[in-house]
Design an enzyme around this catalytic site. Structure first.
Site, PDB file in Angstrom:
ATOM      1  N   ASP A   1       2.998   0.459  45.622  1.00 27.36           N
ATOM      2  CA  ASP A   1       2.103   0.227  44.486  1.00 27.36           C
ATOM      3  C   ASP A   1       0.744  -0.170  45.058  1.00 27.36           C
ATOM      4  O   ASP A   1       0.531  -1.327  45.463  1.00 27.36           O
ATOM      5  CB  ASP A   1       2.650  -0.875  43.585  1.00 27.36           C
ATOM      6  CG  ASP A   1       1.829  -1.039  42.312  1.00 27.36           C
ATOM      7  OD1 ASP A   1       0.736  -0.446  42.228  1.00 27.36           O
ATOM      8  OD2 ASP A   1       2.270  -1.770  41.402  1.00 27.36           O
ATOM      9  N   LEU A   2      -0.168   0.759  45.116  1.00 25.76           N
ATOM     10  CA  LEU A   2      -1.458   0.519  45.753  1.00 25.76           C
ATOM     11  C   LEU A   2      -2.424  -0.239  44.857  1.00 25.76           C
ATOM     12  O   LEU A   2      -3.585  -0.464  45.247  1.00 25.76           O
ATOM     13  CB  LEU A   2      -2.072   1.845  46.189  1.00 25.76           C
ATOM     14  CG  LEU A   2      -1.243   2.619  47.226  1.00 25.76           C
ATOM     15  CD1 LEU A   2      -1.925   3.935  47.592  1.00 25.76           C
ATOM     16  CD2 LEU A   2      -1.020   1.779  48.474  1.00 25.76           C
TER      17      LEU A   2
ATOM     18  N   GLY B   1      -6.638  11.786  47.711  1.00 29.23           N
ATOM     19  CA  GLY B   1      -7.277  12.691  46.766  1.00 29.23           C
ATOM     20  C   GLY B   1      -7.806  11.991  45.542  1.00 29.23           C
ATOM     21  O   GLY B   1      -7.860  12.583  44.457  1.00 29.23           O
ATOM     22  N   TYR B   2      -8.231  10.731  45.689  1.00 23.05           N
ATOM     23  CA  TYR B   2      -8.780   9.986  44.561  1.00 23.05           C
ATOM     24  C   TYR B   2     -10.228  10.397  44.282  1.00 23.05           C
ATOM     25  O   TYR B   2     -10.909  10.966  45.138  1.00 23.05           O
ATOM     26  CB  TYR B   2      -8.746   8.479  44.854  1.00 23.05           C
ATOM     27  CG  TYR B   2      -7.356   7.912  45.004  1.00 23.05           C
ATOM     28  CD1 TYR B   2      -6.578   7.638  43.888  1.00 23.05           C
ATOM     29  CD2 TYR B   2      -6.832   7.632  46.263  1.00 23.05           C
ATOM     30  CE1 TYR B   2      -5.300   7.112  44.019  1.00 23.05           C
ATOM     31  CE2 TYR B   2      -5.558   7.110  46.411  1.00 23.05           C
ATOM     32  CZ  TYR B   2      -4.794   6.845  45.285  1.00 23.05           C
ATOM     33  OH  TYR B   2      -3.532   6.328  45.423  1.00 23.05           O
TER      34      TYR B   2
ATOM     35  N   ARG C   1     -12.495   0.782  46.221  1.00 21.71           N
ATOM     36  CA  ARG C   1     -12.267  -0.293  45.257  1.00 21.71           C
ATOM     37  C   ARG C   1     -10.890  -0.923  45.422  1.00 21.71           C
ATOM     38  O   ARG C   1     -10.712  -2.137  45.261  1.00 21.71           O
ATOM     39  CB  ARG C   1     -12.444   0.237  43.835  1.00 21.71           C
ATOM     40  CG  ARG C   1     -12.377  -0.863  42.764  1.00 21.71           C
ATOM     41  CD  ARG C   1     -12.798  -0.346  41.414  1.00 21.71           C
ATOM     42  NE  ARG C   1     -11.836   0.593  40.844  1.00 21.71           N
ATOM     43  CZ  ARG C   1     -12.065   1.884  40.680  1.00 21.71           C
ATOM     44  NH1 ARG C   1     -13.223   2.401  41.065  1.00 21.71           N
ATOM     45  NH2 ARG C   1     -11.159   2.677  40.152  1.00 21.71           N
TER      46      ARG C   1
ATOM     47  N   GLY D   1     -12.158  17.769  36.781  1.00 18.98           N
ATOM     48  CA  GLY D   1     -12.260  19.213  36.882  1.00 18.98           C
ATOM     49  C   GLY D   1     -10.944  19.813  37.324  1.00 18.98           C
ATOM     50  O   GLY D   1     -10.036  19.098  37.756  1.00 18.98           O
ATOM     51  N   HIS D   2     -10.852  21.116  37.214  1.00 18.94           N
ATOM     52  CA  HIS D   2      -9.685  21.850  37.707  1.00 18.94           C
ATOM     53  C   HIS D   2     -10.177  23.092  38.437  1.00 18.94           C
ATOM     54  O   HIS D   2     -11.369  23.413  38.441  1.00 18.94           O
ATOM     55  CB  HIS D   2      -8.741  22.218  36.563  1.00 18.94           C
ATOM     56  CG  HIS D   2      -7.818  21.103  36.175  1.00 18.94           C
ATOM     57  ND1 HIS D   2      -6.886  20.570  37.041  1.00 18.94           N
ATOM     58  CD2 HIS D   2      -7.680  20.411  35.009  1.00 18.94           C
ATOM     59  CE1 HIS D   2      -6.215  19.605  36.440  1.00 18.94           C
ATOM     60  NE2 HIS D   2      -6.682  19.487  35.198  1.00 18.94           N
ATOM     61  N   ASP D   3      -9.234  23.788  39.044  1.00 20.06           N
ATOM     62  CA  ASP D   3      -9.515  24.982  39.834  1.00 20.06           C
ATOM     63  C   ASP D   3     -10.548  25.883  39.177  1.00 20.06           C
ATOM     64  O   ASP D   3     -11.531  26.292  39.809  1.00 20.06           O
ATOM     65  CB  ASP D   3      -8.191  25.729  40.043  1.00 20.06           C
ATOM     66  CG  ASP D   3      -8.331  26.990  40.876  1.00 20.06           C
ATOM     67  OD1 ASP D   3      -8.920  27.971  40.379  1.00 20.06           O
ATOM     68  OD2 ASP D   3      -7.824  27.014  42.010  1.00 20.06           O
ATOM     69  N   ILE D   4     -10.370  26.183  37.923  1.00 16.91           N
ATOM     70  CA  ILE D   4     -11.241  27.137  37.233  1.00 16.91           C
ATOM     71  C   ILE D   4     -12.678  26.626  37.156  1.00 16.91           C
ATOM     72  O   ILE D   4     -13.635  27.397  37.210  1.00 16.91           O
ATOM     73  CB  ILE D   4     -10.677  27.460  35.825  1.00 16.91           C
ATOM     74  CG1 ILE D   4     -11.364  28.687  35.233  1.00 16.91           C
ATOM     75  CG2 ILE D   4     -10.781  26.246  34.896  1.00 16.91           C
ATOM     76  CD1 ILE D   4     -10.692  29.193  33.969  1.00 16.91           C
TER      77      ILE D   4
ATOM     78  N   ASP E   1      -7.768  25.561  44.363  1.00 18.98           N
ATOM     79  CA  ASP E   1      -6.767  24.553  44.731  1.00 18.98           C
ATOM     80  C   ASP E   1      -6.214  24.773  46.133  1.00 18.98           C
ATOM     81  O   ASP E   1      -6.155  23.843  46.935  1.00 18.98           O
ATOM     82  CB  ASP E   1      -5.602  24.565  43.736  1.00 18.98           C
ATOM     83  CG  ASP E   1      -5.868  23.696  42.519  1.00 18.98           C
ATOM     84  OD1 ASP E   1      -6.906  23.018  42.489  1.00 18.98           O
ATOM     85  OD2 ASP E   1      -5.038  23.701  41.593  1.00 18.98           O
TER      86      ASP E   1
END
Length: 362
Positions: A58-59, A81-82, A89, A123-126, A154
């Protein structure tokens, strides 16, 4: 021994690009430990999880961060991948990690990168493809742009870019002894994939709009055609010798057809090719073109691909716990990659017992 034997990687679980990049590192022999969040990794079971050992931290708690830093202190690579600023933080950003391990390669997998107006945006790949200029050229003439699943941003422009960056940073560390931050952004990777296209445009070799050019389905000799049984054949007969072999295979040799290099004649060629391919099944055309250098191949589904004779001969697909999946790549002449294995749950203590402190002069 494998190419990355001895390389230790801590992967903070994410979705798609990060896991793919870490899968590649694990396939090449790195010891990858994936850190899942409480409640599970958020990943569907599948090939992207293979060749890992997994544990849960639990980070958002001090104990979780302390355990993560203990792992980072003994690792060669950390992958997160944050969104920008989140790791800092929570207390495990690059500065905190490099303070205890100056040789750590700290790899960051994001969509928009660590800075810029969109850095904090979702965002996403597209979306990354769209802003990179990689989406607009994709699709049929007169139709809207079409995203090719999430393969480009991706995986090719994301996870594979991440793996390449990590490997380059490890090579540089062998000279300097120091780690560094790898900023792998999918928008950058997507733009990078269009390098060849930018060259064609600058050289005047890409004169048309979407779906009207040599390699985007505009040319009738570089396209797919439906067969009598509803299957499809892929045609890539660009060079004169291959185009001639295509005509011979289709039984069109000797017909009065336009030159393939005359764009005004492309509709005529396409109509003839469509009519011919519609006369036989996909398997019949496959057999007819077998052994012929016409650059013609059957369009296989993901389920069909493992059974293709070439893929079987090269063992391009493997079975892992009953799940058929692509085998590790690339291949090496001296060091192997081994057979992929399913993920295995471990504890922080188990990893620290194995990962002895790193030598200062590595």
């Amino acid at each position: 021994m494998t190419a990355l034997t001895g390389i230790r990687v801590v992967e903070l679980a994410g979705l798609a690009p990060g896991p793919f990049g870490c899968m590649m590192l694990a396939d090449l022999g790195a010891d990858v430990v994936r850190v899942d969040r409480p409640g599970g990794p958020g990943l569907p079971p599948g090939p992207l999880e293979r060749n890992r050992r997994t544990l849960t931290l639990d980070l958002k708690t001090g104990d979780g961060v302390r355990d993560l830093l203990r792992l980072a202190e003994r690792a060669d690579v950390l992958v997160e991948g944050y969104r920008p600023g989140v790791a800092e933080r929570l207390g495990f950003g690059p500065a905190a990690c490099h303070k205890i391990n100056p040789g750590l390669v700290y790899a960051r997998m994001t969509g928009w990168g660590q800075e810029g107006p969109l850095a904090a945006r979702a965002g996403h790949d597209i979306d990354y493809l769209a802003v990179a200029g990689a989406l607009e050229p994709l699709g049929r003439a007169g139709q809207r742009p079409h995203a090719p699943m999430n393969l480009l941003a991706d995986f090719a422009g994301g996870g594979m870019l991440l793996a390449a960056g990590v490997l380059a940073a490890l090579v540089e560390r062998s000279r300097s002894g120091l780690g560094q931050v790898v900023d792998a952004a999918m928008v950058d990777g997507s733009a990078l994939l269009t390098s060849f296209l930018h060259g064609l445009i600058a050289g005047g070799s890409w004169p048309g709009g979407r779906g009207e050019n040599l390699l985007d389905g505009g040319a009738p000799f570089y396209d797919t055609y439906e067969t009598a049984d509803g299957g499809f054949m892929a045609v890539g007969a660009i060079e004169p010798a291959f185009f001639q072999a295509l005509l011979t295979g289709l039984g069109l040799e000797g017909e009065d057809l336009p030159s393939p290099y005359d764009r005004s004649g492309w509709p005529v060629l396409r109509a003839r090719f469509e009519a011919r391919f519609a006369e036989r099944t996909r398997d019949e055309w496959t057999a007819l073109f077998e052994g012929v250098d016409a650059c013609v191949a059957p369009v296989l589904s993901p389920a069909e691909a493992p059974a293709h004779p070439h893929n079987r001969a090269r063992h391009t697909f493997v079975d892992v716990d009953g799940l058929t999946q692509p085998a590790p790549a690339p291949r090496f002449g001296r060091t192997g990659t081994g057979t992929p294995r399913p993920p295995e749950a471990v504890t922080v203590s188990q990893i620290l017992d194995e990962w002895t402190p790193l030598p200062m002069d590595r």
